[in-house]
Design an enzyme around this catalytic site. Sequence first.
Site, PDB file in Angstrom:
ATOM      1  N   SER A 141       0.845  -1.194   0.000  1.00 31.41           N
ATOM      2  CA  SER A 141       0.000   0.000   0.000  1.00 31.41           C
ATOM      3  C   SER A 141       0.875   1.236   0.000  1.00 31.41           C
ATOM      4  O   SER A 141       2.025   1.210   0.481  1.00 31.41           O
ATOM      5  CB  SER A 141      -0.893  -0.007   1.245  1.00 31.41           C
ATOM      6  OG  SER A 141      -1.591   1.212   1.391  1.00 31.41           O
ATOM      7  N   TYR A 154      -3.016  -0.570  10.961  1.00 32.08           N
ATOM      8  CA  TYR A 154      -2.886  -1.035   9.576  1.00 32.08           C
ATOM      9  C   TYR A 154      -1.641  -0.449   8.919  1.00 32.08           C
ATOM     10  O   TYR A 154      -0.867  -1.161   8.266  1.00 32.08           O
ATOM     11  CB  TYR A 154      -4.142  -0.648   8.800  1.00 32.08           C
ATOM     12  CG  TYR A 154      -4.130  -1.051   7.349  1.00 32.08           C
ATOM     13  CD1 TYR A 154      -4.426  -2.355   6.967  1.00 32.08           C
ATOM     14  CD2 TYR A 154      -3.830  -0.128   6.343  1.00 32.08           C
ATOM     15  CE1 TYR A 154      -4.427  -2.733   5.637  1.00 32.08           C
ATOM     16  CE2 TYR A 154      -3.834  -0.493   5.016  1.00 32.08           C
ATOM     17  CZ  TYR A 154      -4.130  -1.790   4.664  1.00 32.08           C
ATOM     18  OH  TYR A 154      -4.114  -2.155   3.333  1.00 32.08           O
ATOM     19  N   LYS A 158       1.614  -2.487   7.399  1.00 34.66           N
ATOM     20  CA  LYS A 158       2.074  -2.365   6.013  1.00 34.66           C
ATOM     21  C   LYS A 158       3.539  -1.934   5.954  1.00 34.66           C
ATOM     22  O   LYS A 158       4.306  -2.404   5.099  1.00 34.66           O
ATOM     23  CB  LYS A 158       1.186  -1.385   5.241  1.00 34.66           C
ATOM     24  CG  LYS A 158      -0.187  -1.925   4.901  1.00 34.66           C
ATOM     25  CD  LYS A 158      -0.086  -3.139   3.981  1.00 34.66           C
ATOM     26  CE  LYS A 158      -1.450  -3.630   3.525  1.00 34.66           C
ATOM     27  NZ  LYS A 158      -1.366  -4.836   2.668  1.00 34.66           N
TER      28      LYS A 158
END
Length: 331
Positions: A141, A154, A158
């Site tokens: 991402s 999150y 990542k």
Amino acid sequence: MDVKREVVVVTGASAGVGRAVVREFARRKACIGLLARGQDGLRAAAREVEELGGEALLLPCDVADAAGVENAAAEVERKWGHIDVWVNCAMSTVFAPVMETTPEEFRRVTEVTYLGYVHGTQAALRRMKPRNQGTIVQVGSALAFRSIPLQSAYCAAKHAITGFTESLRCELVHERSKVHVTEVHLPAVNTPQFDIQRSKMPRQAQPVPPIFQPEIIARAIVYAAHHRRRSIWVGFPTVKAIIGDKFIPGLLDWYLGKKGYNSQMTEEPARKDRPDALFSPVPGDHGAHGRFDARAKKRSFQVWANLHRGWLAVAGLVATGVVGAGLAARR
């Protein structure tokens, strides 16, 4: 089985980007191991694979369970003999400020979104390294490089995936292994996660615009599985976020502090009683798309140019030669 059929494993295969990736590989008639928790989505994904001409193997599993992932990989190997491509795509998140996110929520997001990739990568390597071939695709991402507010767990996971993958690449170089590891870094995508992931925000969660359809992402992931690219950045927003954080991180801190809350919410009040998929799957088949079809982009020139950069380079050289020859002829 046709021995030429590619054998692929996709984690997070029941919904969102993972579901779109499954469809894209199925169009290539691949044999696909479908790994996810949600039984309804897995069964629906398997039907789609068969309808598109592929072959499916259902592997109900929580990627946070290392032994479960290893058993799933072994089952794929027993059925089809080997694994050519492993796509790590499973994810979980919590939309909440840091101080409203519990230790249990941080742990769970880390176990799924980061350690799930570690477990999948190790299971793939155990099968690929003895054959000295295979590709592992880490679905990353822009948030692996530029974090945003309200998704600290999150974003941290990542970032961790990218750090883990860089270490692994060095080890594979040291071992002179032909196993390839690549990353595909995503922009905001129209997936069901904004309805089924845990949210403590006052309004309905949304992807930060501009929003892209999951099929764009799936095509880039399948491309990455078959071309030895170190990484692929999908969409101009991803390019801007990654490059911007290298040069103006402080300005981005300020900008996201001002704009990063509202950009992740619609005007619709959040449902306080809705179930979420953090600790157990939400029943039903959620498919690949979320609720933002009307706003999501179906095409990306940046992605097209990225995947065809070899041809564009040749075209540029030819054009330069033609222009040069024309100028020389005038002299």
